[in-house]
Design an enzyme around this catalytic site. Structure first.
Site, PDB file in Angstrom:
ATOM      1  N   GLU A   1       0.827  -1.193   0.000  1.00  0.00           N
ATOM      2  CA  GLU A   1       0.000   0.000   0.000  1.00  0.00           C
ATOM      3  C   GLU A   1       0.868   1.252   0.000  1.00  0.00           C
ATOM      4  O   GLU A   1       1.966   1.263   0.545  1.00  0.00           O
ATOM      5  CB  GLU A   1      -0.906   0.023   1.233  1.00  0.00           C
ATOM      6  CG  GLU A   1      -1.891  -1.120   1.277  1.00  0.00           C
ATOM      7  CD  GLU A   1      -2.586  -1.243   2.625  1.00  0.00           C
ATOM      8  OE1 GLU A   1      -2.689  -0.208   3.325  1.00  0.00           O
ATOM      9  OE2 GLU A   1      -3.012  -2.346   2.968  1.00  0.00           O
TER      10      GLU A   1
ATOM     11  N   CYS B   1      -1.432   1.723   7.214  1.00  0.00           N
ATOM     12  CA  CYS B   1      -0.920   0.800   6.200  1.00  0.00           C
ATOM     13  C   CYS B   1      -0.998  -0.658   6.647  1.00  0.00           C
ATOM     14  O   CYS B   1      -0.729  -0.998   7.787  1.00  0.00           O
ATOM     15  CB  CYS B   1       0.526   1.160   5.858  1.00  0.00           C
ATOM     16  SG  CYS B   1       0.620   2.566   4.747  1.00  0.00           S
TER      17      CYS B   1
END
Length: 362
Positions: free
Chosen positions: A60, A319
């Site tokens: 990500e 994240c």
């Protein structure tokens, strides 16, 4: 040219033969990674990218949009602090071996390291969303455990012929990999160091940050002091605030005693609920407790202390969460840079951290 302008047509590249342009269009992949999903927060201040690497694994990257046009006056305004800008939070690994118990990525374990190109491609993808001014290595993984790739990626990001992002606009976060911290001053001059501390004592830290067993707090603080002596740079301290774990007055005083007299800025990060189906489970701090923690550090120890502003909770901003959820839905397999909650007066981004300490000192 492709890195700065990833969507440029081959035929528009100067001096490229037409035959070569046709061949490249047919057989050349501009990036080794692809964006599987792009999520925008309700308020439009956070964009989250789910990126698939060439080996099928996913990471990500998070773009955080800021507007501080009305926040600064005088010297800060003249220095360019008050304006619109975007910060990109990049990942350095798939998963993480550090196993921080409050972190979504920590639940994954380490799946693999990203190469330099895969780190840089996160910036390439992000520039399609908006121009990027700041980079923080606070996404998935421990950057200093993938040191050579991170070092090379920072070099490419700062290269004037490529992205031209100055070293003062790049921050590398670490949970505390002591040998690499000692190398950073020489290898990455001007790049900021952020220490993911999260606890004021070794006893508490090793319960929520398992890597503290390998890198004890006393030795870690000695390494940071050595880094600062060599680099002459301020260090940012990240402290995720967990209700009933590290958020009490006792911990505030212990943290103050640990950091008093050091050239550091402490960024308090109220814990953001993460997707952890197997636990352990934590709770966000009660209203007002983070502000009380901050007051102790400021008034009793004279420390520069800020509170991070809320961003991206509606899109699982921290994240690791999107990768885990996407994998669960598909039947397959740092985190704290976005999605942390705070009061509305919280500090916004790394540029404000830089501005905050000198402002507080005057």
């Amino acid at each position: 040219m492709l890195l700065k302008n990833p969507d440029v047509a081959w035929s528009d590249i100067p001096d490229l033969p037409k035959a070569a342009a046709v061949l490249l269009e047919q057989q050349f992949s501009r990036c080794t990674s692809t964006v599987l999903r792009c999520q925008q927060s309700t308020g439009g201040d956070t964009t989250k990218l789910l990126i698939q690497l060439q080996d099928g694994m996913q990471v990500e990257a998070v773009v955080m949009h800021y507007d501080t046009s009305d926040r600064y006056t005088g010297r800060e305004e003249a220095a360019g602090w008050g304006n619109k800008r975007s910060t990109l939070c990049v990942s350095a690994q798939v998963g993480c071996q550090m196993g921080c118990t409050f972190c979504a990525t920590g639940t994954m374990g380490l799946k693999g390291n990203l190469c330099c190109g895969e780190i840089v491609e996160q910036l390439v993808h992000a520039t399609r969303v908006t121009p990027i001014r700041n980079i923080v290595f606070m996404g998935m993984g421990e950057p200093l455990s993938n040191y050579e790739a991170v070092k090379a990626a920072v070099g490419m990001m700062g290269e004037p012929r490529l992205f031209g992002i100055g070293c003062r606009h790049i921050t590398v976060s670490t949970v505390g990999v002591i040998p690499r911290i000692k190398q950073m001053a020489a290898d990455l001059p001007g790049v900021s160091l952020a220490l993911s501390l999260h606890a004021p004592t070794q006893e508490l830290r090793r319960t929520i940050v398992p890597s503290a067993r390998a890198y004890p707090l006393a030795k870690l603080m000695d390494a940071v002091a050595e880094y600062q002596a060599a680099s002459q740079q301020r260090v940012f301290v990240e402290y995720v605030v967990l209700a009933g774990v590290n958020d009490g007055p006792e911990q505030a005083h212990e943290l103050g005693q640990l950091l008093q007299g050091r050239d550091m800025v402490i960024n308090l990060i109220p814990w953001n609920p993460v997707y952890q189906p197997d636990g352990p489970f934590f709770a966000a701090p009660a209203e007002g407790s983070v502000e009380g923690f901050q007051r102790i550090l400021r008034s009793s120890y004279g420390l520069h202390c800020t509170i991070r502003q809320e961003k991206g909770q509606d899109i699982s901003g921290a994240c690791g969460q999107l990768v885990i959820q996407h994998a669960q839905q598909a039947g397959g397999c740092s985190s704290e840079a976005a999605g942390s909650s705070s009061s509305t007066g919280g500090l916004k981004d790394i540029e404000e951290l830089v501005a905050a300490a000198p402002a507080a000192a005057r």
